[in-house]
Design a protein around this motif. Structure first.
Motif, PDB file in Angstrom:
ATOM      1  N   ILE A  49      13.614   7.949 -27.325  1.00 42.51           N
ATOM      2  CA  ILE A  49      12.452   8.602 -27.922  1.00 42.51           C
ATOM      3  C   ILE A  49      11.564   7.524 -28.520  1.00 42.51           C
ATOM      4  N   ILE A  50      10.282   7.566 -28.212  1.00 45.76           N
ATOM      5  CA  ILE A  50       9.316   6.647 -28.797  1.00 45.76           C
ATOM      6  C   ILE A  50       8.743   7.287 -30.063  1.00 45.76           C
ATOM      7  N   VAL A  51       8.764   6.537 -31.167  1.00 40.62           N
ATOM      8  CA  VAL A  51       8.175   6.995 -32.422  1.00 40.62           C
ATOM      9  C   VAL A  51       6.833   6.286 -32.590  1.00 40.62           C
ATOM     10  N   PRO A  52       5.725   7.011 -32.501  1.00 39.89           N
ATOM     11  CA  PRO A  52       4.402   6.370 -32.583  1.00 39.89           C
ATOM     12  C   PRO A  52       4.161   5.696 -33.928  1.00 39.89           C
ATOM     13  N   GLY A  53       3.287   4.710 -33.912  1.00 40.63           N
ATOM     14  CA  GLY A  53       2.901   4.035 -35.140  1.00 40.63           C
ATOM     15  C   GLY A  53       1.899   4.844 -35.937  1.00 40.63           C
ATOM     16  N   PHE A  54       1.625   4.381 -37.139  1.00 42.22           N
ATOM     17  CA  PHE A  54       0.748   5.078 -38.078  1.00 42.22           C
ATOM     18  C   PHE A  54      -0.613   5.384 -37.453  1.00 42.22           C
ATOM     19  N   LEU A  55      -1.050   6.637 -37.605  1.00 44.30           N
ATOM     20  CA  LEU A  55      -2.323   7.123 -37.100  1.00 44.30           C
ATOM     21  C   LEU A  55      -2.457   6.995 -35.588  1.00 44.30           C
ATOM     22  N   ALA A 104      13.752  15.975 -32.854  1.00 43.84           N
ATOM     23  CA  ALA A 104      13.705  15.468 -31.480  1.00 43.84           C
ATOM     24  C   ALA A 104      15.027  14.827 -31.082  1.00 43.84           C
ATOM     25  N   VAL A 105      15.601  14.011 -31.976  1.00 38.94           N
ATOM     26  CA  VAL A 105      16.868  13.351 -31.682  1.00 38.94           C
ATOM     27  C   VAL A 105      17.973  14.377 -31.434  1.00 38.94           C
ATOM     28  N   ARG A 106      18.031  15.397 -32.264  1.00 42.77           N
ATOM     29  CA  ARG A 106      19.094  16.394 -32.145  1.00 42.77           C
ATOM     30  C   ARG A 106      18.959  17.212 -30.862  1.00 42.77           C
ATOM     31  N   ALA A 172      18.569   6.460 -27.987  1.00 41.28           N
ATOM     32  CA  ALA A 172      17.877   5.269 -28.482  1.00 41.28           C
ATOM     33  C   ALA A 172      16.532   5.656 -29.073  1.00 41.28           C
ATOM     34  N   LEU A 173      16.059   4.847 -30.018  1.00 43.85           N
ATOM     35  CA  LEU A 173      14.731   5.001 -30.589  1.00 43.85           C
ATOM     36  C   LEU A 173      13.922   3.737 -30.335  1.00 43.85           C
ATOM     37  N   VAL A 174      12.650   3.919 -30.031  1.00 41.88           N
ATOM     38  CA  VAL A 174      11.706   2.812 -29.894  1.00 41.88           C
ATOM     39  C   VAL A 174      10.583   3.085 -30.881  1.00 41.88           C
ATOM     40  N   GLY A 175      10.515   2.317 -31.964  1.00 43.54           N
ATOM     41  CA  GLY A 175       9.527   2.548 -32.994  1.00 43.54           C
ATOM     42  C   GLY A 175       8.403   1.537 -32.924  1.00 43.54           C
ATOM     43  N   HIS A 176       7.191   2.021 -32.753  1.00 41.49           N
ATOM     44  CA  HIS A 176       6.034   1.125 -32.729  1.00 41.49           C
ATOM     45  C   HIS A 176       5.411   1.041 -34.110  1.00 41.49           C
ATOM     46  N   SER A 177       5.143  -0.171 -34.575  1.00 44.03           N
ATOM     47  CA  SER A 177       4.488  -0.405 -35.852  1.00 44.03           C
ATOM     48  C   SER A 177       5.240   0.327 -36.966  1.00 44.03           C
ATOM     49  N   ALA A 200      22.224   7.326 -37.914  1.00 45.87           N
ATOM     50  CA  ALA A 200      23.032   6.332 -37.193  1.00 45.87           C
ATOM     51  C   ALA A 200      24.150   6.991 -36.388  1.00 45.87           C
ATOM     52  N   ARG A 201      24.551   8.185 -36.750  1.00 44.80           N
ATOM     53  CA  ARG A 201      25.582   8.889 -35.990  1.00 44.80           C
ATOM     54  C   ARG A 201      25.038   9.437 -34.670  1.00 44.80           C
ATOM     55  N   LEU A 202      23.705   9.490 -34.551  1.00 47.85           N
ATOM     56  CA  LEU A 202      23.083  10.066 -33.359  1.00 47.85           C
ATOM     57  C   LEU A 202      22.271   9.050 -32.556  1.00 47.85           C
ATOM     58  N   VAL A 203      22.193   7.809 -33.052  1.00 50.01           N
ATOM     59  CA  VAL A 203      21.376   6.774 -32.418  1.00 50.01           C
ATOM     60  C   VAL A 203      22.229   5.533 -32.185  1.00 50.01           C
ATOM     61  N   HIS A 204      22.173   4.996 -30.963  1.00 53.80           N
ATOM     62  CA  HIS A 204      22.958   3.785 -30.667  1.00 53.80           C
ATOM     63  C   HIS A 204      22.128   2.514 -30.688  1.00 53.80           C
ATOM     64  N   SER A 205      20.804   2.645 -30.509  1.00 54.59           N
ATOM     65  CA  SER A 205      19.957   1.447 -30.456  1.00 54.59           C
ATOM     66  C   SER A 205      18.579   1.761 -31.021  1.00 54.59           C
ATOM     67  N   LEU A 206      17.989   0.756 -31.666  1.00 52.15           N
ATOM     68  CA  LEU A 206      16.621   0.862 -32.179  1.00 52.15           C
ATOM     69  C   LEU A 206      15.870  -0.405 -31.807  1.00 52.15           C
ATOM     70  N   VAL A 207      14.737  -0.231 -31.157  1.00 52.22           N
ATOM     71  CA  VAL A 207      13.802  -1.325 -30.890  1.00 52.22           C
ATOM     72  C   VAL A 207      12.564  -1.093 -31.742  1.00 52.22           C
ATOM     73  N   THR A 208      12.144  -2.108 -32.482  1.00 45.24           N
ATOM     74  CA  THR A 208      10.896  -2.008 -33.235  1.00 45.24           C
ATOM     75  C   THR A 208       9.874  -2.955 -32.625  1.00 45.24           C
ATOM     76  N   LEU A 209       8.676  -2.458 -32.414  1.00 45.67           N
ATOM     77  CA  LEU A 209       7.607  -3.221 -31.770  1.00 45.67           C
ATOM     78  C   LEU A 209       6.479  -3.465 -32.764  1.00 45.67           C
ATOM     79  N   GLY A 210       6.341  -4.694 -33.220  1.00 46.41           N
ATOM     80  CA  GLY A 210       5.271  -5.027 -34.147  1.00 46.41           C
ATOM     81  C   GLY A 210       5.351  -4.265 -35.456  1.00 46.41           C
TER      82      GLY A 210
END
Length: 343
Positions: A49-55, A104-106, A172-177, A200-210
């Motif tokens: 799941i991609i988590v958009p950055g602020f605004l 969304a994760v659930r 997995a989560l991919v968080g931008h900004s 953390a019980r539902l997510v195995h990886s997190l990528v943060t972009l900027g």
């Protein structure tokens, strides 16, 4: 950021003149996530799941979701338009975003990685108004404090469909900004604004972009400081991705002021980064692996409405060929990590 600062000031000022929250109807929040519904560790699935950055909203990240899916990582974007961020303006609580991430994760976990199973959140203008008035924290200390540990318990509005089954797999989560540090809050088992998500019980990886991970002064960084009081959760792989190639002393006023905003004691001119987040802040994620990309910008400025006005120098660079974190040739440098490949 000039435009963002104006928005924060105007909307934050409006908070000071709002009537008592009890006078406005709000949609009852009914989903109460409970990790006791499953026992033992879950298997990992290769969905994200991609988590958009602020605004920014889900539409800004659909091309990135398609690129990741084409690389064998089924991906969806947190279903939300830009205006869902309004209650969080001014450095206020991120509970509205955290509820969306959790839901969304659930759903994705219960569906075993089927990204089509993630539903939209029902959110009306009445919900928005109620959240905007009541969401605590920020520059005007709505609810009495700007500290997350001192926020009053306020349940965000909206209709969140409950998942049809218990969790089946970790995703997995991919968080931008800002989406990156908000995802860190979600992973934590500590109480944030009265609720511990324990993602953390539902997510195995997190990528943060900027993502601005470094401590800095001001209400906007209270949540970041909250995250930095603990190490990353055990059992969750984390990757902090930064970029360089946009120096603060010759990339425009937005870049220099943004770098200064992220690093205490600097005017931004001596820093390098992606045009909004300097390298040292993007890498200040305790315990995470690190990746620094060269000549990559923060966002596809030239593709979004108003990008030429808000960030003229950055939009010019993008149109001249500088890729962003979600460009095809850049995705190849970090996406494999989600599948267990070495950097």
């Amino acid at each position: 950021m000039p435009l963002t600062t104006v928005l924060l000031t105007l909307l934050g000022s409006a908070c000071a003149f709002m009537p008592p929250r009890a006078n406005i109807a709000r949609t009852p929040f009914r989903v109460k996530p409970d990790n006791s519904e499953f026992e033992g560790p879950l298997d990992d699935c290769n969905a994200a799941i991609i988590v958009p950055g602020f605004l920014s909203g889900s539409s800004d990240f659909l091309p990135l979701a398609k690129l990741l899916t084409a690389r064998g990582i089924p991906t969806t974007v947190l279903p939300m338009p830009v205006w869902h961020w309004l209650p969080c303006l001014g450095g206020r609580s991120m509970r509205p975003m955290l509820e969306r991430i959790d839901n969304a994760v659930r759903h994705l976990s219960a569906a075993g990685g089927d990204v089509s199973a993630v539903p939209r959140v029902g959110y009306s203008l009445a919900d928005l108004w109620s959240d905007f008035r009541a969401n605590p924290g920020g520059v005007f200390e709505v609810g009495g404090s700007s500290e997350p540990d001192e926020y009053p318990l306020v349940e965000p509005c909206g209709t969140f469909l409950p998942p049809p089954a218990p969790p089946k797999a970790r995703v997995a989560l991919v968080g931008h900004s800002a989406g990156g540090w908000i995802s860190r809050v979600y992973l934590s088992s500590r109480s944030y604004a009265g609720k511990a998500y324990g993602g953390a019980r539902l997510v195995h990886s997190l990528v943060t972009l900027g993502t601005p991970h470094g401590d800095a002064p001001g209400p906007a960084f209270k949540g970041v400081a909250w995250c930095n009081r603990e190490a990353k959760p055990q059992g969750v792989r984390c990757l902090a991705v930064a970029a360089k190639g946009t120096p603060g002393d010759r990339s425009g006023a937005l870049t220099q002021s943004s770098y200064a905003f992220c690093v205490e004691g600097s005017d931004g001119s001596d820093l390098d980064g992606d045009g909004l987040t300097p390298v040292q802040s993007a890498l200040a994620f305790p315990g995470a692996e690190q990746l620094v990309l060269d000549r990559v910008t923060h966002f596809p400025w030239g593709d979004v409405f108003g990008g030429d006005v808000l960030a003229p120098e950055l939009a010019m660079d993008y149109k001249a060929g500088m890729p962003w974190y979600g460009s095809e040739n850049v995705v190849d440098k970090w996406a494999g990590w989600l599948s267990g490949e070495e950097l």
